[in-house]
Design a protein around this motif. Structure first.
Motif, PDB file in Angstrom:
ATOM      1  N   ALA A 103       0.671  -1.216   0.048  1.00 49.96           N
ATOM      2  CA  ALA A 103       0.093  -0.228   0.195  1.00 49.96           C
ATOM      3  C   ALA A 103       0.913   1.529   0.065  1.00 49.96           C
ATOM      4  O   ALA A 103       0.637   2.040  -0.409  1.00 49.96           O
ATOM      5  CB  ALA A 103      -0.839  -0.070   1.212  1.00 49.96           C
ATOM      6  N   LEU A 104       1.827   1.496   1.124  1.00 48.14           N
ATOM      7  CA  LEU A 104       2.507   2.133   0.577  1.00 48.14           C
ATOM      8  C   LEU A 104       3.362   2.790  -0.744  1.00 48.14           C
ATOM      9  O   LEU A 104       3.640   3.685  -1.046  1.00 48.14           O
ATOM     10  CB  LEU A 104       4.060   2.518   1.587  1.00 48.14           C
ATOM     11  CG  LEU A 104       3.402   2.459   3.542  1.00 48.14           C
ATOM     12  CD1 LEU A 104       4.690   2.044   4.343  1.00 48.14           C
ATOM     13  CD2 LEU A 104       3.020   3.793   3.690  1.00 48.14           C
ATOM     14  N   LEU A 105       3.614   1.471  -1.072  1.00 47.86           N
ATOM     15  CA  LEU A 105       4.360   1.847  -2.553  1.00 47.86           C
ATOM     16  C   LEU A 105       3.351   2.432  -3.391  1.00 47.86           C
ATOM     17  O   LEU A 105       3.995   3.476  -4.631  1.00 47.86           O
ATOM     18  CB  LEU A 105       5.462   0.432  -2.474  1.00 47.86           C
ATOM     19  CG  LEU A 105       6.272   0.030  -2.180  1.00 47.86           C
ATOM     20  CD1 LEU A 105       7.018  -1.415  -3.203  1.00 47.86           C
ATOM     21  CD2 LEU A 105       6.833   1.334  -2.086  1.00 47.86           C
ATOM     22  N   SER A 106       2.636   1.786  -3.298  1.00 46.49           N
ATOM     23  CA  SER A 106       1.708   2.207  -4.232  1.00 46.49           C
ATOM     24  C   SER A 106       0.719   3.532  -4.165  1.00 46.49           C
ATOM     25  O   SER A 106       0.344   4.586  -5.311  1.00 46.49           O
ATOM     26  CB  SER A 106      -0.124   1.011  -4.347  1.00 46.49           C
ATOM     27  OG  SER A 106       0.154  -0.008  -4.213  1.00 46.49           O
ATOM     28  N   ALA A 107       0.735   3.915  -2.733  1.00 45.99           N
ATOM     29  CA  ALA A 107       0.831   5.520  -2.714  1.00 45.99           C
ATOM     30  C   ALA A 107       1.961   6.113  -3.089  1.00 45.99           C
ATOM     31  O   ALA A 107       1.839   8.066  -3.028  1.00 45.99           O
ATOM     32  CB  ALA A 107       0.459   5.842  -0.884  1.00 45.99           C
ATOM     33  N   SER A 108       3.262   6.093  -3.311  1.00 47.78           N
ATOM     34  CA  SER A 108       4.488   6.631  -3.003  1.00 47.78           C
ATOM     35  C   SER A 108       5.030   7.359  -4.842  1.00 47.78           C
ATOM     36  O   SER A 108       5.792   7.760  -5.497  1.00 47.78           O
ATOM     37  CB  SER A 108       5.410   6.135  -2.655  1.00 47.78           C
ATOM     38  OG  SER A 108       5.528   6.089  -0.915  1.00 47.78           O
ATOM     39  N   TYR A 109       4.911   5.967  -5.744  1.00 44.67           N
ATOM     40  CA  TYR A 109       4.774   6.185  -6.777  1.00 44.67           C
ATOM     41  C   TYR A 109       3.283   5.630  -8.037  1.00 44.67           C
ATOM     42  O   TYR A 109       2.765   5.162  -7.859  1.00 44.67           O
ATOM     43  CB  TYR A 109       5.742   4.442  -7.418  1.00 44.67           C
ATOM     44  CG  TYR A 109       6.656   4.079  -6.624  1.00 44.67           C
ATOM     45  CD1 TYR A 109       8.070   5.365  -6.773  1.00 44.67           C
ATOM     46  CD2 TYR A 109       7.480   4.232  -5.163  1.00 44.67           C
ATOM     47  CE1 TYR A 109       8.722   5.446  -6.257  1.00 44.67           C
ATOM     48  CE2 TYR A 109       8.101   3.657  -4.555  1.00 44.67           C
ATOM     49  CZ  TYR A 109       9.023   5.086  -4.788  1.00 44.67           C
ATOM     50  OH  TYR A 109      10.342   5.234  -4.187  1.00 44.67           O
ATOM     51  N   GLN A 110       3.175   5.952  -9.150  1.00 40.86           N
ATOM     52  CA  GLN A 110       2.385   5.888 -10.346  1.00 40.86           C
ATOM     53  C   GLN A 110       3.695   5.300 -11.544  1.00 40.86           C
ATOM     54  O   GLN A 110       4.430   5.407 -12.018  1.00 40.86           O
ATOM     55  CB  GLN A 110       2.069   7.838 -10.652  1.00 40.86           C
ATOM     56  CG  GLN A 110       2.011   8.065  -9.070  1.00 40.86           C
ATOM     57  CD  GLN A 110       0.248   7.110  -8.920  1.00 40.86           C
ATOM     58  OE1 GLN A 110      -0.670   7.010  -9.176  1.00 40.86           O
ATOM     59  NE2 GLN A 110       0.100   6.834  -7.437  1.00 40.86           N
ATOM     60  N   GLY A 111       2.535   5.233 -12.405  1.00 40.23           N
ATOM     61  CA  GLY A 111       2.618   5.010 -13.547  1.00 40.23           C
ATOM     62  C   GLY A 111       4.226   3.982 -14.198  1.00 40.23           C
ATOM     63  O   GLY A 111       4.355   2.593 -13.262  1.00 40.23           O
ATOM     64  N   ARG A 112       4.347   4.127 -14.555  1.00 40.96           N
ATOM     65  CA  ARG A 112       6.630   3.604 -14.483  1.00 40.96           C
ATOM     66  C   ARG A 112       7.384   3.505 -13.326  1.00 40.96           C
ATOM     67  O   ARG A 112       7.830   1.582 -13.659  1.00 40.96           O
ATOM     68  CB  ARG A 112       7.635   3.686 -15.825  1.00 40.96           C
ATOM     69  CG  ARG A 112       8.952   3.369 -15.895  1.00 40.96           C
ATOM     70  CD  ARG A 112       9.305   3.544 -17.265  1.00 40.96           C
ATOM     71  NE  ARG A 112      10.533   2.717 -17.207  1.00 40.96           N
ATOM     72  CZ  ARG A 112      11.027   2.710 -18.136  1.00 40.96           C
ATOM     73  NH1 ARG A 112      11.003   4.141 -19.841  1.00 40.96           N
ATOM     74  NH2 ARG A 112      12.055   2.149 -18.347  1.00 40.96           N
ATOM     75  N   ASP A 113       6.987   4.073 -13.231  1.00 34.93           N
ATOM     76  CA  ASP A 113       7.684   4.100 -11.030  1.00 34.93           C
ATOM     77  C   ASP A 113       7.534   3.098 -10.748  1.00 34.93           C
ATOM     78  O   ASP A 113       8.257   2.480  -9.909  1.00 34.93           O
ATOM     79  CB  ASP A 113       8.002   5.352 -10.955  1.00 34.93           C
ATOM     80  CG  ASP A 113       8.802   6.236 -11.255  1.00 34.93           C
ATOM     81  OD1 ASP A 113       9.689   6.117 -12.599  1.00 34.93           O
ATOM     82  OD2 ASP A 113       9.241   7.612 -10.774  1.00 34.93           O
ATOM     83  N   ARG A 114       5.722   2.841 -10.779  1.00 35.95           N
ATOM     84  CA  ARG A 114       5.209   2.038  -9.586  1.00 35.95           C
ATOM     85  C   ARG A 114       5.568   0.624 -10.492  1.00 35.95           C
ATOM     86  O   ARG A 114       5.831  -0.160  -9.236  1.00 35.95           O
ATOM     87  CB  ARG A 114       4.158   2.114  -9.917  1.00 35.95           C
ATOM     88  CG  ARG A 114       2.918   1.072  -9.066  1.00 35.95           C
ATOM     89  CD  ARG A 114       1.409   0.794  -9.091  1.00 35.95           C
ATOM     90  NE  ARG A 114       0.946   2.307  -8.622  1.00 35.95           N
ATOM     91  CZ  ARG A 114      -0.168   2.765  -8.141  1.00 35.95           C
ATOM     92  NH1 ARG A 114      -1.031   2.137  -8.968  1.00 35.95           N
ATOM     93  NH2 ARG A 114      -0.512   4.021  -7.533  1.00 35.95           N
ATOM     94  N   GLY A 115       6.242   0.141 -11.524  1.00 35.49           N
ATOM     95  CA  GLY A 115       6.541  -1.251 -12.042  1.00 35.49           C
ATOM     96  C   GLY A 115       7.737  -0.967 -11.347  1.00 35.49           C
ATOM     97  O   GLY A 115       8.248  -2.489 -10.987  1.00 35.49           O
ATOM     98  N   VAL A 116       8.261  -0.517 -11.463  1.00 34.46           N
ATOM     99  CA  VAL A 116       9.769  -0.189 -10.537  1.00 34.46           C
ATOM    100  C   VAL A 116       9.946  -0.686 -10.223  1.00 34.46           C
ATOM    101  O   VAL A 116      10.536  -1.648  -8.965  1.00 34.46           O
ATOM    102  CB  VAL A 116      10.729   1.183 -11.501  1.00 34.46           C
ATOM    103  CG1 VAL A 116      12.384   0.558 -10.965  1.00 34.46           C
ATOM    104  CG2 VAL A 116      11.132   0.393 -13.266  1.00 34.46           C
ATOM    105  N   ALA A 117       9.162  -0.625  -8.903  1.00 32.69           N
ATOM    106  CA  ALA A 117       9.113  -0.699  -7.029  1.00 32.69           C
ATOM    107  C   ALA A 117       8.808  -1.691  -6.681  1.00 32.69           C
ATOM    108  O   ALA A 117       9.293  -1.968  -5.774  1.00 32.69           O
ATOM    109  CB  ALA A 117       8.675   0.931  -6.477  1.00 32.69           C
TER     110      ALA A 117
END
Length: 516
Positions: A116-130
């Motif tokens: 949940a913290l990762l979902s809230a912190s990143y969007q788009g391509r950065d979220r996939g990388v995270a």
């Protein structure tokens, strides 16, 4: 680089809590010698951590949605650090087991919030990388646990497997406060306390009953009473969840054959692939005389193969029906355990286990990534978080119950291998005291005979353990092949639940099933 600080904070906590699932494995003989604990005590040191994780993951996700995910993550970090310090300072097995349970509570709070913290912190391509990095860290934690545990135990003592968490926790707290923003679900629902209580009581009673089987026997009033109590608690859990307007686990999800298959696979995968490792470690160090680092290296083929195969499975197995990847992975896990049972005989060394460990690791790596994706696809999108949390709960519960069941099998196999005249040695051997038993024997032919008896006993105990592990893996494969049909499952339509105004969702806080 600043944008990756939230990922760093989350990965520090995830790595630490997952390492602590396996780091204890190679330290058990030293713990036993230092604290004079028996076989059941060693089982609880391993089991209570996984049991706390399994019991509280869904509830912790709900709490985080309500009061803030960063807040719950920080509370988990603080609790985990304090419990780690207490574990390292424990003077007796009861204290150590109690503080390991507290560690598990902190770990559940952390694990239920990471995605949940990762979902809230990143969007788009950065979220996939995270998420890719987070998944790799999870896999690396499983591979690193026995090695880190061996290095710390051998060079600094077993207490340092807990003390090492303090600086890591402090760093994670600092980075979280500095870089992670608070997030919550404005429509979050209240905690399902009755559901949490009944599920925890059921899991604890059944696990305790099985752990005590070696002393009480399967037919004893104590064992039967505890199993009955566990069954009653699980029945109460089902009733509570069916009647609740905001259940911790929406039982209508189990109307989906795919969801049932995934839950069974997650439960049996963890029990079959990982639960016997503590007994292998006891054999390697106490009977074979290996160091903690050496024992950790022997176990590395399983976790390393799992990590490598999982890393490439998404690309190479893309488009392959989950029925084949999950069922095939469980089949390999069962065959790997059978291979170890077939190759191990009295007098054999650690090399007899390596081929089976490699096969098992390949099975774990093939099945694990598909489990998460299939669990999400088996339910409506609004239920993805709950499905992920349920899968993680099943996997941790599988570890806890697997350690208990295989412990009873291992102990019985030891006794069988020792024969009538040597059954009094079963408890000291199971507790890691083989070296002391042999050292106290008179030199000469008597010691040689006793050495042969000890080798035969461990071979008997481990073979029986591997056979039961194989049965669990093959049963999981059969369930998957029977219940999963066709290609990748489409998201299930929402299922109506009578007497329910809101089916509720735990949001991404519960979706922890990527590569645990």
């Amino acid at each position: 680089m600043r944008k990756w600080l939230p990922l760093t904070a989350v990965c520090l906590g995830a790595f630490m809590l997952l390492v602590d699932v396996t780091i204890v494995t190679v330290a058990l003989p030293d713990m036993s010698a230092d604290m004079h604990t028996g076989f059941a005590g060693l089982q609880w040191v391993m089991d209570v951590y996984a049991l706390a994780l399994a019991a509280l993951l869904l509830g912790a996700g709900s709490l985080a949605d309500r009061i803030g995910r960063r807040r719950v993550y920080l509370i988990g970090l603080g609790l985990f650090a304090a419990a780690s310090l207490a574990c390292g300072l424990a003077t007796g097995p009861a204290e150590l087991i109690a503080f390991r349970a507290v560690q598990g509570i902190g770990g559940a709070a952390m694990f239920a919030t990471t995605m949940a913290l990762l979902s809230a912190s990143y969007q788009g391509r950065d979220r996939g990388v995270a998420f890719g990095v987070w998944g790799a860290v999870n896999g690396a934690a499983a591979a690193a646990g026995p090695i880190i545990g061996g290095l710390l135990t051998e060079n600094f003592g077993w207490r340092w497997i807990f003390f090492i968490n303090l600086p890591v926790s402090a760093l994670a707290v600092y980075v979280t406060l500095k870089a992670v923003a608070e997030s919550r679900n404005p429509h979050a629902e209240r905690l399902d306390l009755p559901g949490m209580a009944t599920f925890t009581a059921g899991a604890a009673a059944v696990t305790y009953a099985v752990i005590r089987v070696g002393e009480n026997g399967w037919g004893s009033p104590t064992t039967l009473g505890l199993l009955g109590l566990g069954a009653a608690a699980f029945a109460a859990f089902v009733l509570v969840e069916l009647r609740s307007t905001r259940p911790m686990l929406d039982l209508s999800l189990f109307r989906s054959r795919t969801f049932v298959a995934v839950m069974a696979a997650g439960l049996l995968l963890s029990g079959a692939a990982f639960s016997y490792l503590m007994y292998v470690s006891l054999w390697l160090q106490s009977a074979e005389g290996m160091s903690p680092v050496g024992a950790g290296l022997v176990l590395l083929p399983l976790s390393a193969a799992g990590f490598v195969v999982a890393a490439v499975a998404g690309r190479l197995l893309h488009g392959v029906p989950p029925r084949l990847t999950i069922g095939g992975g469980l089949l390999l896990i069962g065959l790997g355990a059978l291979l170890q049972a077939w190759m191990l005989d009295a007098g054999d060394g650690w090399t007899a286990l390596v081929p089976g460990l490699l096969v098992t690791g390949v099975g774990v790596g093939a099945a694990t990534p598909a489990l998460a994706a299939t669990a999400m696809g088996a339910v409506a999108p609004a239920r993805a978080g709950m499905a992920g949390g349920a899968l993680n709960t099943a996997r941790q519960l599988g570890t806890a119950l697997g350690i208990a069941v295989l412990g009873a099998v291992f102990h019985a196999g030891l006794r069988s291998g020792l024969g009538e005249g040597g059954r009094g040695l079963a408890e000291p051997l199971a507790s890691g005291g083989a070296g002391q038993v042999l050292a106290e024997a008179p030199a000469g032919a008597a010691r040689e005979a006793l050495t042969g008896l000890v080798e035969a006993a461990f071979a008997s105990g481990l073979r029986e353990t591997f056979l039961v592990s194989a049965a669990m893996g093959l049963a999981g494969a059969l369930a998957v092949f029977l219940l999963l049909r066709g290609g990748a499952p489409a998201a299930a339509a929402p299922l109506p639940r009578p007497r329910t105004k809101s089916t509720g969702t735990h949001g991404p806080a519960g979706a922890q099933a990527v590569r645990n």
